[in-house]
Design a protein around this motif. Structure first.
Motif, mmCIF file in Angstrom:
data_model
loop_
_atom_site.group_PDB
_atom_site.id
_atom_site.type_symbol
_atom_site.label_atom_id
_atom_site.label_comp_id
_atom_site.label_asym_id
_atom_site.label_seq_id
_atom_site.Cartn_x
_atom_site.Cartn_y
_atom_site.Cartn_z
ATOM 1 N N MET A 107 31.901 23.369 42.208
ATOM 2 C CA MET A 107 31.056 24.283 41.450
ATOM 3 C C MET A 107 30.959 25.650 42.121
ATOM 4 O O MET A 107 30.988 26.687 41.454
ATOM 5 N N ILE A 108 30.859 25.656 43.454
ATOM 6 C CA ILE A 108 30.785 26.937 44.165
ATOM 7 C C ILE A 108 32.106 27.686 44.032
ATOM 8 O O ILE A 108 32.141 28.895 43.783
ATOM 9 N N ALA A 109 33.226 26.954 44.184
ATOM 10 C CA ALA A 109 34.540 27.585 44.056
ATOM 11 C C ALA A 109 34.734 28.160 42.655
ATOM 12 O O ALA A 109 35.259 29.265 42.486
ATOM 13 N N ALA A 110 34.303 27.414 41.635
ATOM 14 C CA ALA A 110 34.432 27.896 40.263
ATOM 15 C C ALA A 110 33.607 29.165 40.046
ATOM 16 O O ALA A 110 34.047 30.097 39.361
ATOM 17 N N ASP A 111 32.419 29.217 40.641
ATOM 18 C CA ASP A 111 31.575 30.398 40.499
ATOM 19 C C ASP A 111 32.211 31.608 41.181
ATOM 20 O O ASP A 111 32.200 32.719 40.642
ATOM 21 N N VAL A 112 32.790 31.387 42.370
ATOM 22 C CA VAL A 112 33.457 32.483 43.075
ATOM 23 C C VAL A 112 34.660 32.973 42.264
ATOM 24 O O VAL A 112 34.908 34.175 42.156
ATOM 25 N N MET A 113 35.409 32.030 41.687
ATOM 26 C CA MET A 113 36.556 32.414 40.862
ATOM 27 C C MET A 113 36.124 33.276 39.687
ATOM 28 O O MET A 113 36.792 34.265 39.341
ATOM 29 N N GLU A 114 35.007 32.926 39.062
ATOM 30 C CA GLU A 114 34.514 33.721 37.941
ATOM 31 C C GLU A 114 34.164 35.136 38.382
ATOM 32 O O GLU A 114 34.408 36.105 37.664
ATOM 33 N N GLN A 115 33.600 35.261 39.583
ATOM 34 C CA GLN A 115 33.277 36.593 40.094
ATOM 35 C C GLN A 115 34.546 37.398 40.345
ATOM 36 O O GLN A 115 34.620 38.589 39.998
ATOM 37 N N VAL A 116 35.545 36.747 40.953
ATOM 38 C CA VAL A 116 36.810 37.420 41.240
ATOM 39 C C VAL A 116 37.479 37.874 39.944
ATOM 40 O O VAL A 116 37.939 39.019 39.811
ATOM 41 N N VAL A 117 37.520 36.972 38.974
ATOM 42 C CA VAL A 117 38.151 37.296 37.694
ATOM 43 C C VAL A 117 37.365 38.379 36.968
ATOM 44 O O VAL A 117 37.943 39.302 36.378
ATOM 45 N N GLY A 118 36.038 38.295 37.021
ATOM 46 C CA GLY A 118 35.216 39.295 36.362
ATOM 47 C C GLY A 118 35.457 40.692 36.894
ATOM 48 O O GLY A 118 35.471 41.671 36.134
ATOM 49 N N ASP A 119 35.671 40.789 38.213
ATOM 50 C CA ASP A 119 35.943 42.099 38.815
ATOM 51 C C ASP A 119 37.322 42.632 38.412
ATOM 52 O O ASP A 119 37.512 43.848 38.283
ATOM 53 N N ALA A 120 38.277 41.726 38.239
ATOM 54 C CA ALA A 120 39.661 42.149 37.960
ATOM 55 C C ALA A 120 39.933 42.355 36.477
ATOM 56 O O ALA A 120 40.750 43.191 36.093
ATOM 57 N N LEU A 121 39.240 41.582 35.644
ATOM 58 C CA LEU A 121 39.575 41.552 34.223
ATOM 59 C C LEU A 121 38.756 42.586 33.448
ATOM 60 O O LEU A 121 37.856 42.251 32.686
ATOM 61 N N THR A 122 39.089 43.838 33.652
ATOM 62 C CA THR A 122 38.411 44.923 32.946
ATOM 63 C C THR A 122 39.269 45.400 31.779
ATOM 64 O O THR A 122 40.473 45.109 31.702
ATOM 65 N N VAL A 123 38.642 46.126 30.874
ATOM 66 C CA VAL A 123 39.380 46.703 29.742
ATOM 67 C C VAL A 123 40.495 47.611 30.254
ATOM 68 O O VAL A 123 41.635 47.585 29.751
ATOM 69 N N ALA A 124 40.178 48.404 31.283
ATOM 70 C CA ALA A 124 41.186 49.312 31.841
ATOM 71 C C ALA A 124 42.355 48.543 32.432
ATOM 72 O O ALA A 124 43.518 48.954 32.294
ATOM 73 N N ALA A 125 42.073 47.421 33.099
ATOM 74 C CA ALA A 125 43.142 46.629 33.712
ATOM 75 C C ALA A 125 44.049 46.022 32.649
ATOM 76 O O ALA A 125 45.277 45.992 32.797
ATOM 77 N N ILE A 126 43.455 45.542 31.565
ATOM 78 C CA ILE A 126 44.242 44.962 30.482
ATOM 79 C C ILE A 126 45.123 46.019 29.828
ATOM 80 O O ILE A 126 46.317 45.795 29.576
ATOM 81 N N GLU A 127 44.557 47.181 29.577
ATOM 82 C CA GLU A 127 45.339 48.253 28.940
ATOM 83 C C GLU A 127 46.443 48.754 29.856
ATOM 84 O O GLU A 127 47.556 49.055 29.393
#
Length: 288
Positions: A107-127
């Motif tokens: 559960m802790i690892a999954a939460d950290v992964m969500e934070q990492v992905v949230g920081d990387a997965l921006t609209v600007a990054a996708i575009e």
């Protein structure tokens, strides 16, 4: 793990079968939080947070039930589980502590992964990734070709002579080709640059639609290639590849974070050649 040791001891359908003496708690007039107590079993509190996390693990068909129905069923379930847990005599089985450690780690690892992905997965990054991988690349050539694959150059030359004399390429492919596309008349469908071995691709690029190459040798054997058609690829709209781009960014972000953590970590491992890996199937080791 024995069936009766499943974390969920009963289904929603059977949750009301256990009859206990219940004293209603005082009504909760204030706003509900994860710490709101919804039941007390011999002094042990069950909270709204416990119910929320239990609901999150339900199969989809149960998630759709009305909230009041789920609330009653889940509360019954947790009360029953608490009663059974309190009835245990002696120490808890060893697997309980191990399972809790695994669950906490996961559960802790999954939460950290969500934070990492949230920081990387921006609209600007996708575009930016779309521009890099699709828009800026422009249209690229694609080819639709068929081939006949045989073992020797002599066979290829003989078939080339038949084609030159008017034989149908697809019919010869069905009869003679050893490749998996043979039954389909040798048709390979559409493919882009880099998808075929170089000698094959080079030959395709020299052909006009309808033309047939001479024998070409690759590591698979000898080929005769017919170019059926060619076109420029279409650049897909962002929405068509958004999910693919999202997955790429997510995977890359997590992999990069793990690599970064590995560089600064001290890790020791026992590899399978240094331990009896068959112990993985011996549940008795933790059932104590």
């Amino acid at each position: 793990m024995p069936q009766f040791r499943s974390i969920l001891l009963g289904t929603l359908a059977a949750s009301a079968l256990c009859v206990t003496m219940v004293t209603p708690l005082a009504a909760q007039d204030d706003g509900v939080s994860a710490q709101t107590v919804v039941a007390d079993v011999n002094g042990t509190e069950i909270t709204m947070g416990h119910l929320i996390l239990t609901r999150a693990k339900l199969p989809p068909q149960y998630q759709e039930l009305p909230d009041p129905v789920l609330y009653t069923a889940l509360l019954d379930q947790l009360v029953q589980q608490e009663l059974l847990a309190q009835s245990l005599e002696g120490e808890a089985p060893g697997f309980v502590a191990l399972a809790l450690e695994n669950e906490e780690r996961n559960m802790i690892a999954a939460d950290v992964m969500e934070q990492v992905v949230g920081d990387a997965l921006t609209v600007a990054a996708i575009e930016a990734r779309y521009e890099q991988d699709y828009a800026s690349a422009g249209a690229t050539p694609e080819y639709n070709a068929s081939h006949i694959l045989v073992e020797t150059e002599e066979e290829a030359l003989a078939l080339a002579a038949e084609i030159e004399a008017g034989a149908d390429f697809g019919a010869l492919a069905k009869e003679h080709s050893t490749g998996p596309s043979g039954p389909n008349g040798g048709n390979l469908g559409w493919f882009g640059e880099g998808m075929m071995v170089k000698p094959f691709e080079d030959a395709v690029k020299t052909l006009e639609p309808g033309a047939v190459s001479g024998p070409i040798q690759t590591q698979f054997g000898w080929h005769l290639v017919q170019l059926n058609d060619s076109r420029d690829s279409q650049i897909p709209p962002l929405d068509d590849v958004r999910n693919q781009i999202t997955d790429q960014i997510r995977n890359e972000a997590v992999a990069a974070r793990i690599a970064e953590l590995r560089e600064s970590a001290v890790i020791t491992r026992v590899e399978p050649d240094k331990i009896d890996a068959s112990a993985l199937s011996d549940y008795s080791l933790v059932d104590e």
